[in-house]
Design an enzyme around this catalytic site. Structure first.
Site, PDB file in Angstrom:
ATOM      1  N   LYS A   1       0.835  -1.214   0.000  1.00 41.75           N
ATOM      2  CA  LYS A   1       0.000   0.000   0.000  1.00 41.75           C
ATOM      3  C   LYS A   1       0.871   1.267   0.000  1.00 41.75           C
ATOM      4  O   LYS A   1       0.647   2.183  -0.783  1.00 41.75           O
ATOM      5  CB  LYS A   1      -0.946  -0.010   1.214  1.00 41.75           C
ATOM      6  CG  LYS A   1      -1.908  -1.202   1.191  1.00 41.75           C
ATOM      7  CD  LYS A   1      -2.849  -1.221   2.365  1.00 41.75           C
ATOM      8  CE  LYS A   1      -2.193  -1.572   3.680  1.00 41.75           C
ATOM      9  NZ  LYS A   1      -1.550  -2.907   3.716  1.00 41.75           N
TER      10      LYS A   1
ATOM     11  N   THR B   1      -5.893  -1.817   6.962  1.00 46.15           N
ATOM     12  CA  THR B   1      -6.029  -3.278   6.986  1.00 46.15           C
ATOM     13  C   THR B   1      -7.444  -3.638   7.443  1.00 46.15           C
ATOM     14  O   THR B   1      -7.817  -4.792   7.437  1.00 46.15           O
ATOM     15  CB  THR B   1      -5.026  -3.879   7.996  1.00 46.15           C
ATOM     16  OG1 THR B   1      -5.128  -3.135   9.215  1.00 46.15           O
ATOM     17  CG2 THR B   1      -3.602  -3.797   7.477  1.00 46.15           C
TER      18      THR B   1
ATOM     19  N   ARG C   1       6.482  -8.213   1.729  1.00 48.21           N
ATOM     20  CA  ARG C   1       7.345  -7.811   2.842  1.00 48.21           C
ATOM     21  C   ARG C   1       7.963  -9.033   3.513  1.00 48.21           C
ATOM     22  O   ARG C   1       9.135  -9.035   3.885  1.00 48.21           O
ATOM     23  CB  ARG C   1       6.578  -6.980   3.874  1.00 48.21           C
ATOM     24  CG  ARG C   1       7.476  -6.607   5.059  1.00 48.21           C
ATOM     25  CD  ARG C   1       6.810  -5.750   6.095  1.00 48.21           C
ATOM     26  NE  ARG C   1       6.521  -4.426   5.588  1.00 48.21           N
ATOM     27  CZ  ARG C   1       5.387  -3.776   5.800  1.00 48.21           C
ATOM     28  NH1 ARG C   1       4.423  -4.334   6.486  1.00 48.21           N
ATOM     29  NH2 ARG C   1       5.207  -2.573   5.306  1.00 48.21           N
TER      30      ARG C   1
HETATM   31  P1  ADP Z   1       2.166  -1.991   3.160  1.00 46.10           P
HETATM   32  O1  ADP Z   1       2.201  -0.487   3.082  1.00 46.10           O
HETATM   33  O2  ADP Z   1       0.963  -2.590   2.497  1.00 46.10           O
HETATM   34  O3  ADP Z   1       2.364  -2.524   4.558  1.00 46.10           O
HETATM   35  P2  ADP Z   1       4.698  -1.796   1.709  1.00 46.10           P
HETATM   36  O4  ADP Z   1       4.300  -0.914   0.583  1.00 46.10           O
HETATM   37  O5  ADP Z   1       5.488  -1.173   2.814  1.00 46.10           O
HETATM   38  O6  ADP Z   1       3.428  -2.571   2.301  1.00 46.10           O
HETATM   39  O7  ADP Z   1       5.526  -3.030   1.062  1.00 46.10           O
HETATM   40  C1  ADP Z   1       6.362  -3.873   1.825  1.00 46.10           C
HETATM   41  C2  ADP Z   1       7.605  -4.213   1.036  1.00 46.10           C
HETATM   42  O8  ADP Z   1       7.276  -5.059  -0.065  1.00 46.10           O
HETATM   43  C3  ADP Z   1       8.329  -3.008   0.448  1.00 46.10           C
HETATM   44  O9  ADP Z   1       9.723  -3.219   0.540  1.00 46.10           O
HETATM   45  C4  ADP Z   1       7.904  -3.004  -0.996  1.00 46.10           C
HETATM   46  O10 ADP Z   1       8.845  -2.422  -1.792  1.00 46.10           O
HETATM   47  C5  ADP Z   1       7.703  -4.473  -1.309  1.00 46.10           C
HETATM   48  N1  ADP Z   1       6.600  -4.657  -2.278  1.00 46.10           N
HETATM   49  C6  ADP Z   1       5.297  -4.580  -1.974  1.00 46.10           C
HETATM   50  N2  ADP Z   1       4.553  -4.811  -3.074  1.00 46.10           N
HETATM   51  C7  ADP Z   1       5.416  -5.039  -4.077  1.00 46.10           C
HETATM   52  C8  ADP Z   1       5.231  -5.363  -5.479  1.00 46.10           C
HETATM   53  N3  ADP Z   1       4.016  -5.495  -6.000  1.00 46.10           N
HETATM   54  N4  ADP Z   1       6.328  -5.523  -6.236  1.00 46.10           N
HETATM   55  C9  ADP Z   1       7.550  -5.415  -5.686  1.00 46.10           C
HETATM   56  N5  ADP Z   1       7.785  -5.136  -4.374  1.00 46.10           N
HETATM   57  C10 ADP Z   1       6.738  -4.954  -3.579  1.00 46.10           C
END
Ligand code: ADP
Length: 351
Positions: free
Chosen positions: A85, A179, A238
């Site tokens: 996200k 979430t 992640r």
């Molecule tokens: P959230 O905000 O939903 O908790 P994040 O955006 O912080 O998740 O993503 C967690 C990690 O996973 C980050 O390092 C991000 O770069 C990587 N990531 C998430 N989605 C993807 C994707 N579709 N392709 C490549 N890397 C991703």
């Protein structure tokens, strides 16, 4: 109309700097060179693996707003932690050639915090609020007119000294992440023009994310090793990246190599108590606890039994256990399935 204490001067909307970060999305490529943690953040739709339907809806919405020279509509992103996200918020700002300001809802305690954030925005910028379901009601109320009419309606002071003041804001895009979609009030939810769910990733998509990241950090990962890692990553980038970093630590320190084989992955994960399904010791404790009962057990009872926070269990531990068919949620509580029981009986022998 929200009430703000009268002793706030126009320049006194102090932000809590340690929690509210201003990030220009254009600095990400530079961060990529300097910081391994951010190295993995994709900055374009091409680099963002998977979520094809979501990406194409966003692509259309972004192109349409660029065509109309308007900011993107307010967008709500919902899904489990670690699915991308925050990354998407950066990416959207990048595509819109603008900046992304980041805040988490629990850090926006007082009305003046959100006022400060909104007044700090420039035309077209993105404001990303993580955990938006945790906004308090005063803050939420202020956001209504800000989102709908790009206007802040404030009442300064109280009783007879109260003054009403309307402040026009630049047009901006609010990206909210949550979430817990069900915990967002209907009035707030209705003000998002776009609402997008982020799904768990397939093994192939996770494998791609793992391969891309291992290339960035100069790791040589065997093909079957990357697929194995993808399979135990609980559908979550992640977790995939975190496991990869742990495996790299193990390979470099214990094996003195950058070559990662399937065998070394298995050994590394065993040393971190992560099993072949990607479950860790907390998952196994949870399943063992349920294994004592044949009847549904309430979440609070499980949390008390494990000495853990019920919300953490509900939103971090349970979704994957439900997804792989190890537990079910019933109106009377959580129940271990036959599959879950079989698994935990055999796993307890291994760990
Ligand atoms: P959230 O905000 O939903 O908790 P994040 O955006 O912080 O998740 O993503 C967690 C990690 O996973 C980050 O390092 C991000 O770069 C990587 N990531 C998430 N989605 C993807 C994707 N579709 N392709 C490549 N890397 C991703």
């Amino acid at each position: 109309m929200a009430i703000i204490s009268s002793n706030i001067g126009d320049n006194d909307f102090s932000l809590r700097k340690k929690e509210l970060r201003l990030v220009d999305s254009k600095i990400i490529p530079e961060e990529k060179r300097n910081n391994n943690m951010n190295l993995a953040r994709p900055v374009t739709f091409q680099e963002f693996i998977g979520q094809e339907k979501l990406k194409s809806s966003l692509r259309i919405a972004i192109d349409a707003s660029i065509y109309r020279k308007e900011p993107l509509e307010h967008t709500l992103l919902y899904g489990q932690p670690g699915l991308g996200k925050t990354t998407l918020a950066f990416l959207i700002a990048n595509e819109m050639k603008t900046k992304c300001r980041i805040a988490t809802a629990p850090a926006i305690e007082r009305p003046r915090d959100i006022v400060g954030l909104l007044l700090g925005l420039k035309e077209g910028e993105v404001l990303f609020i993580d955990e938006i379901h945790r906004l308090n009601s005063l803050t939420e109320e202020l956001l209504y007119s800000a989102m709908e009419d790009f206007r802040l309606d404030l009442t300064m002071g109280a009783n007879r000294g109260a003054r009403c003041r309307t402040i026009n804001l630049p047009r901006f895009t609010l990206i909210g992440a949550t979430t817990k979609l069900a915990s967002i009030s209907a009035p707030l939810r209705d003000r998002f023009g776009l609402s997008q769910k982020i799904e768990f990733y397939t093994y192939d998509e996770l494998k791609q994310i793992i391969v891309n990241f291992s290339q960035l950090i100069n790791l040589n990962l065997e093909d079957e090793a990357s697929y194995y890692l993808a399979k135990i990553s609980r559908g979550t980038p992640r977790i995939a990246l975190r496991l990869l970093r742990r495996v790299r630590d193990y390979a470099q320190v214990v094996k003195k190599t950058n070559l990662i084989s399937l065998n070394s992955i298995k050994k590394a994960l065993k040393s971190y108590q992560i099993d072949e399904k990607g479950l860790d010791s907390l998952d196994r404790q949870y399943l063992s606890f349920l294994n004592q009962y044949n009847n549904p057990t309430g979440l609070d009872a499980i949390a008390a039994g494990l000495g853990d926070d019920s919300s953490m269990l509900e939103f971090v531990v349970e979704p994957y256990l439900i997804q792989i068919g190890f537990i079910v949620r019933t109106p009377r509580g959580r129940l271990l399935t036959g599959l879950g029981r079989k698994y935990i009986d055999s796993e307890n022998d291994n760990f």
